[in-house]
Structure formats: C-alpha cells, structure tokens
Design a protein around this motif. Structure first.
Motif, mmCIF file in Angstrom:
data_model
loop_
_atom_site.group_PDB
_atom_site.id
_atom_site.type_symbol
_atom_site.label_atom_id
_atom_site.label_comp_id
_atom_site.label_asym_id
_atom_site.label_seq_id
_atom_site.Cartn_x
_atom_site.Cartn_y
_atom_site.Cartn_z
ATOM 1 N N LEU A 123 2.485 8.052 8.570
ATOM 2 C CA LEU A 123 2.954 8.477 7.255
ATOM 3 C C LEU A 123 3.113 9.995 7.210
ATOM 4 O O LEU A 123 2.290 10.724 7.764
ATOM 5 N N TRP A 124 4.155 10.424 6.535
ATOM 6 C CA TRP A 124 4.393 11.848 6.300
ATOM 7 C C TRP A 124 4.533 12.081 4.803
ATOM 8 O O TRP A 124 5.031 11.215 4.076
ATOM 9 N N GLY A 125 4.082 13.236 4.349
ATOM 10 C CA GLY A 125 4.232 13.605 2.953
ATOM 11 C C GLY A 125 4.298 15.106 2.817
ATOM 12 O O GLY A 125 4.014 15.851 3.764
ATOM 13 N N THR A 140 2.762 18.289 7.973
ATOM 14 C CA THR A 140 3.359 19.363 8.780
ATOM 15 C C THR A 140 4.765 19.688 8.266
ATOM 16 O O THR A 140 5.601 18.797 8.104
ATOM 17 N N GLN A 141 5.009 20.943 8.020
ATOM 18 C CA GLN A 141 6.317 21.375 7.541
ATOM 19 C C GLN A 141 7.210 21.676 8.740
ATOM 20 O O GLN A 141 7.040 22.687 9.425
ATOM 21 N N LEU A 142 8.166 20.810 8.975
ATOM 22 C CA LEU A 142 9.065 20.975 10.114
ATOM 23 C C LEU A 142 10.274 21.857 9.797
ATOM 24 O O LEU A 142 10.900 22.393 10.713
ATOM 25 N N PHE A 143 10.593 22.009 8.526
ATOM 26 C CA PHE A 143 11.835 22.672 8.146
ATOM 27 C C PHE A 143 11.560 23.801 7.166
ATOM 28 O O PHE A 143 10.504 23.865 6.538
ATOM 29 N N ASP A 144 12.543 24.685 7.021
ATOM 30 C CA ASP A 144 12.371 25.772 6.062
ATOM 31 C C ASP A 144 12.387 25.215 4.638
ATOM 32 O O ASP A 144 12.798 24.076 4.397
ATOM 33 N N ILE A 148 0.831 -1.202 0.000
ATOM 34 C CA ILE A 148 0.000 0.000 0.000
ATOM 35 C C ILE A 148 0.866 1.253 0.000
ATOM 36 O O ILE A 148 0.599 2.210 -0.733
ATOM 37 N N ILE A 149 1.921 1.271 0.813
ATOM 38 C CA ILE A 149 2.788 2.451 0.861
ATOM 39 C C ILE A 149 3.485 2.646 -0.483
ATOM 40 O O ILE A 149 3.642 3.785 -0.953
ATOM 41 N N THR A 150 3.886 1.557 -1.117
ATOM 42 C CA THR A 150 4.489 1.660 -2.449
ATOM 43 C C THR A 150 3.502 2.263 -3.443
ATOM 44 O O THR A 150 3.851 3.136 -4.243
ATOM 45 N N TYR A 151 2.266 1.806 -3.394
ATOM 46 C CA TYR A 151 1.208 2.351 -4.253
ATOM 47 C C TYR A 151 1.025 3.847 -3.983
ATOM 48 O O TYR A 151 0.965 4.658 -4.905
ATOM 49 N N LEU A 152 0.953 4.233 -2.718
ATOM 50 C CA LEU A 152 0.744 5.631 -2.363
ATOM 51 C C LEU A 152 1.937 6.510 -2.728
ATOM 52 O O LEU A 152 1.771 7.692 -3.044
ATOM 53 N N SER A 153 3.140 5.943 -2.693
ATOM 54 C CA SER A 153 4.337 6.736 -2.975
ATOM 55 C C SER A 153 4.367 7.236 -4.411
ATOM 56 O O SER A 153 5.079 8.201 -4.721
ATOM 57 N N ARG A 154 3.602 6.599 -5.285
ATOM 58 C CA ARG A 154 3.513 7.069 -6.664
ATOM 59 C C ARG A 154 2.522 8.228 -6.801
ATOM 60 O O ARG A 154 2.382 8.806 -7.873
ATOM 61 N N ARG A 155 1.837 8.562 -5.711
ATOM 62 C CA ARG A 155 0.822 9.605 -5.730
ATOM 63 C C ARG A 155 1.104 10.769 -4.784
ATOM 64 O O ARG A 155 0.579 11.856 -4.971
ATOM 65 N N ILE A 156 1.895 10.526 -3.744
ATOM 66 C CA ILE A 156 2.119 11.548 -2.721
ATOM 67 C C ILE A 156 3.596 11.929 -2.711
ATOM 68 O O ILE A 156 4.446 11.110 -2.348
ATOM 69 N N PRO A 157 3.929 13.148 -3.091
ATOM 70 C CA PRO A 157 5.340 13.575 -3.048
ATOM 71 C C PRO A 157 5.898 13.493 -1.630
ATOM 72 O O PRO A 157 5.238 13.867 -0.667
ATOM 73 N N GLY A 158 7.114 13.000 -1.529
ATOM 74 C CA GLY A 158 7.791 12.952 -0.238
ATOM 75 C C GLY A 158 7.233 11.937 0.740
ATOM 76 O O GLY A 158 7.566 11.985 1.935
ATOM 77 N N LEU A 159 6.408 11.009 0.276
ATOM 78 C CA LEU A 159 5.804 10.060 1.209
ATOM 79 C C LEU A 159 6.864 9.189 1.867
ATOM 80 O O LEU A 159 7.747 8.650 1.202
ATOM 81 N N HIS A 160 6.749 9.067 3.178
ATOM 82 C CA HIS A 160 7.649 8.171 3.902
ATOM 83 C C HIS A 160 7.021 7.756 5.222
ATOM 84 O O HIS A 160 6.077 8.378 5.714
#
Length: 247
Positions: free
Chosen positions: A99-101, A122-126, A63-75
């Motif tokens: 999951l974060w994206g 959530t954007q943690l970094f600049d 499922i995460i592999t499938y989602l990674s093709r749709r959500i930038p930065g998914l991890h």
C-alpha cells in the motif's frame, strides 16, 4: 431498538468491508444504537470506529476501501499492483499487500491479522506532480480500490529495492518482473521518470529496462542524467550484498 433497523443493517451493510460511524449513520444507526448492537451480538467491534456485521469476515478489498476513507492517496502499488494485473514471479500463499499513501497513518492491529501489508509514504515525485491520474480501479476488483498502472508500479517496485525489513524488494525478483513487462507504455513511463525526484528509482528503472531487452528500456539514460550528475549510487541490500548503480 427496532427490528427494522437490525434487518436493514443485515441487508444493506456491505460484506467484507469494516463499517465506520459515518456508514452506520447512513443506515440510521447512531452511536448509542451501535453500542447496543455490539452488546447484543449483531455487530463485532474491531477497534474504535471499525465494526463488522456479526458473522462477516473482513476482505482485502473491504479493508482497503475502509482505509481509503482515512488515508489520502491510498492505493495498491508496486509488486502487488503488478501481481493484480497478471505480472508475477512467485505465487505466495498469503502475500503482503503493498500500500502507498500520501500521509502516515497508525494502522489498528486487527488489519495485520486480516491482511498482511506494507505501507509507505515515500515521495517519488515533486510536489507539483500528482499520480492520481495513474491510479485505476481494476475490472476484477472493487471500484473503490485504486491500483497503480504498471508503469507507476514499476517505479514503486524500484523504490523498494534495497530497503530493509518487510518493505525490502530483491533486485533479482524485480528483474524477473521487468522481464514480463513487455507492453510498458513509454508515453506514460516518460512523464513519470521526468518528474521523479529519486535518483535511485530512475537508475533502477533504467537498468531494469535495459536488462529486459524491450524497446521501452532502450533510451532511459536521459532521465538519469537529469538527476545524477555523473555520480554512482550505492546501498547495501537486506541480504548483505552491496547494490551499486552506475552513473
């Protein structure tokens, strides 16, 4: 439709991973043939653009592999990233996958049925700092599933402290997890804290580091001073207790 294409689908389609139209095209199956395979019982339709070979079951990594093709930065991040790398406090029977994206995404309902999850952007970094350098596939997991290194996962864990709902993370459990992080690499933690824009996160990492008693947690106040300007930070946790962080 030829038996050869059906045999190729059964043989070559990855197991546990939902198939999208691009993957089906790589198996020489066009949209009309996809509809035929669904009606004939060779494919199970999960939602628009998501299919499984009949008899297959979607796995977490698939499922995460499938989602990674749709959500930038998914991890996989935060508590789950630590858990997958051997840092865990409580063992859950069916844990939620954190999951974060970098962009929001409307998850189809079937994903929750197969994989309980939380997702946040959530954007943690600049904007100039990319965390891609701190994402890795794990030897025991799919090469397509990226996971935060423990140092980044610690910041993501701290970000979840005090949040309400399913994303909420208790401070007590976070402290127990930090107590297990003996080998935090300061050369990785330092640039993460230097580029973090969330004062709550930096203060919590400072406090978790100090309470752990490990050398990596001894000199983190300088990162707080860069952001906090001597102010306290306070929020009410999901259990009703107030969390106040010193300057």
């Amino acid at each position: 439709m030829s038996d050869r294409k059906i045999q190729r689908l059964i043989k070559d389609a990855p197991r546990g991973q939902p198939l999208d139209p691009a993957m089906l095209r790589s198996l020489e199956i066009n949209p009309a043939q996809t509809t035929y395979l669904v009606n004939a019982g060779w494919l199970q339709r999960l939602s628009k653009g998501a299919y499984l070979v009949a008899g297959d079951v979607a796995s977490v990594e698939g499922i995460i592999t499938y989602l990674s093709r749709r959500i930038p930065g998914l991890h996989v991040g935060g508590k789950t990233a630590l858990d997958w790398q051997g840092v865990r406090h409580n063992v859950a029977f069916r844990p939620r996958i954190t999951l974060w994206g970098s962009k929001s995404y409307r998850f189809p309902t079937w994903i929750e049925q197969h994989m309980p999850y939380t997702f946040q952007t959530t954007q943690l970094f600049d904007d100039q700092y990319s965390v891609i350098q701190w994402l890795r596939p794990l030897p025991s997991k799919s090469a397509h599933v990226l996971v935060s290194v423990p140092e980044l996962a610690l910041l993501e864990l701290a970000s979840d402290i005090g949040k309400r709902g399913r994303k909420g993370q208790s401070l007590d459990e976070a402290a127990h997890l930090a107590d297990m992080l003996r080998n935090v690499r300061i050369d990785i933690l330092s640039p993460l804290l230097e580029n973090c824009v969330r004062v709550k996160v930096v203060k919590l990492v400072r406090d978790l580091g100090q309470s752990s008693g490990y050398p990596w947690g001894e000199d983190l106040q300088k990162y707080v001073n860069r952001l906090s300007q001597g102010k306290r930070w306070s929020i009410k946790e999901k259990d009703g207790r107030r969390l106040t962080l010193k300057p």
